[in-house]
Write an enzyme that holds these catalytic residues in place. Structure first.
Site, mmCIF file in Angstrom:
data_model
loop_
_atom_site.group_PDB
_atom_site.id
_atom_site.type_symbol
_atom_site.label_atom_id
_atom_site.label_comp_id
_atom_site.label_asym_id
_atom_site.label_seq_id
_atom_site.Cartn_x
_atom_site.Cartn_y
_atom_site.Cartn_z
ATOM 1 C CG HIS A 65 21.269 -7.313 0.955
ATOM 2 N ND1 HIS A 65 22.344 -6.596 0.595
ATOM 3 C CD2 HIS A 65 21.308 -7.022 2.568
ATOM 4 C CE1 HIS A 65 22.783 -5.822 1.809
ATOM 5 N NE2 HIS A 65 22.333 -6.131 2.788
ATOM 6 C CD GLU A 112 23.549 -7.200 -2.186
ATOM 7 O OE1 GLU A 112 23.110 -6.210 -1.944
ATOM 8 O OE2 GLU A 112 24.607 -7.812 -1.579
ATOM 9 N NE ARG A 144 26.508 -3.120 3.286
ATOM 10 C CZ ARG A 144 25.462 -3.461 4.263
ATOM 11 N NH1 ARG A 144 24.858 -4.816 4.369
ATOM 12 N NH2 ARG A 144 24.903 -2.410 4.558
HETATM 13 C C1 GLV Z 1 21.553 -4.450 5.584
HETATM 14 O O1 GLV Z 1 22.432 -5.026 4.775
HETATM 15 C C2 GLV Z 1 21.881 -3.426 6.667
HETATM 16 O O2 GLV Z 1 22.991 -3.128 6.818
HETATM 17 O O3 GLV Z 1 20.951 -3.245 7.661
#
Ligand code: GLV
Length: 333
Positions: free
Chosen positions: A289, A270, A241
């Site tokens: 991401h 983000e 994260r």
């Molecule tokens: C993506 O970041 C997830 O947590 O699956």
């Protein structure tokens, strides 16, 4: 089975929504590739028995109140669930679920790709070719860092961290890890080395890969002070994260040569703002991401999220709950 209302907050691979529609329940979906506006979300969840959410939706007291007391389950299409106010959900006996396991290897594949691409300067090298600068084979051209026989430092060795370590073994790397839970099983089976602190990992590693959940304790875990503990040749990989890394401190460290490069699947905020100084750096590879974004895995995540909803609304235990107390409170566990 009584009639149920399900709300899906975005376009997702249709395998899950199709399974939900096949139940005959009332399934409503926000058909867009963009985030649903908060006011629309609060309106749409009214009267829902289940919500299939993404990590972009904050599931908090306000949303739970807007939905109403019939809400039984919120199924996140993600393994991370820092968008859930878990305490508030549990208090209201709303079950939260996530999508672990099905995305472990795909996520580790992307983290590994970031590691290799940053170590061997692939984005810079591709740009060089596209810019027409390739005039000859050059002994000084794009000299990167060796991956084989280097030390991989893992901060967090849960499912995805362990999958990263498995990839390292093919490159004959030494694996050093820090985790609040010591994994003696992995040490004995694979020879991973336990470090007693994050700092010890940073001192030893050539590559540092972050695999912890985001929570108050991990906010800016990688800060200016800790970046200074890394080797000047070291590379930081973050596929967990964004806010686990202090972005200003990272910019300084990359700009000043405190560390060699970074590969980020996640940023803070983000999406990253286009005037973020990290975007001016050649030694910072950023992708949007996408760690779990393979055809197969996104199908599997969609199906698992739907299965969690179908189970709860059929009065069965969900496959992957994040708050077992709510499962018990609903009499399903
Ligand atoms: C993506 O970041 C997830 O947590 O699956």
């Amino acid at each position: 089975m009584s009639h149920m209302r399900v709300f899906i907050t975005r376009n997702i691979p249709d395998i899950g929504p199709a399974k939900l529609r096949a139940t005959g329940w009332d399934v409503d979906q926000w058909h867009s590739d963009e985030v649903i506006p908060r006011a629309t979300l609060l309106e749409k969840v009214k009267g829902a028995d289940a919500i299939l959410s993404l990590l972009t939706e904050r599931i908090d007291g306000e949303l739970l109140d807007a939905a109403g007391s019939q809400l039984k389950v919120v199924a996140n299409l993600a393994v991370g669930f820092d968008n859930f106010a878990v305490g508030e959900m549990t208090e209201r006996h709303v079950i939260g679920t996530n999508t672990p396991d099905v995305l472990t290897d795909t996520t580790a594949d992307l983290a590994w790709a970031l590691l290799m691409a940053t170590a061997r300067m692939l984005p810079q090298a591709q740009k060089y070719v596209h810019d027409g600068k390739w005039t000859t084979w050059g002994p000084l051209l794009f000299r990167g860092q060796d991956i084989h026989h280097a030390t991989l430092g893992l901060i967090g060795v849960g499912r995805i961290g362990a999958a990263m370590a498995r990839r390292a073994s093919g490159f004959e790397m030494k694996v050093v890890y820090y985790d609040a839970y010591r994994r003696q099983d992995l040490e004995e089976k694979y020879g991973y080395h336990y470090a007693s602190s994050v700092e010890e990992v940073l001192h030893q590693a050539d590559f540092v890969s972050v695999h912890t959940p985001y929570m108050p304790e991990t906010h800016h875990l990688i800060n200016a002070e800790r970046l200074k503990m890394m080797k000047p040749t070291a590379i930081l990989i973050n596929s967990a994260r964004g806010p686990i890394v202090d972005p200003k401190a990272l910019y300084d460290a990359l700009h000043n040569g405190t560390i060699w490069a970074a590969g980020l699947d996640v940023t803070s905020p983000e999406p990253i703002h286009m005037d973020d100084p990290l975007l001016t750096l050649d030694n910072c590879l950023i992708v949007p991401h996408i760690a779990s974004a393979s055809m197969q895995t996104r199908d599997n995540m969609s199906e698992l999220a739907a299965d969690n909803i179908i189970n709860v609304l059929s009065h069965k235990a969900p496959k992957t709950p994040v708050n077992k107390d709510a499962v018990v409170a609903q009499g399903l566990g």
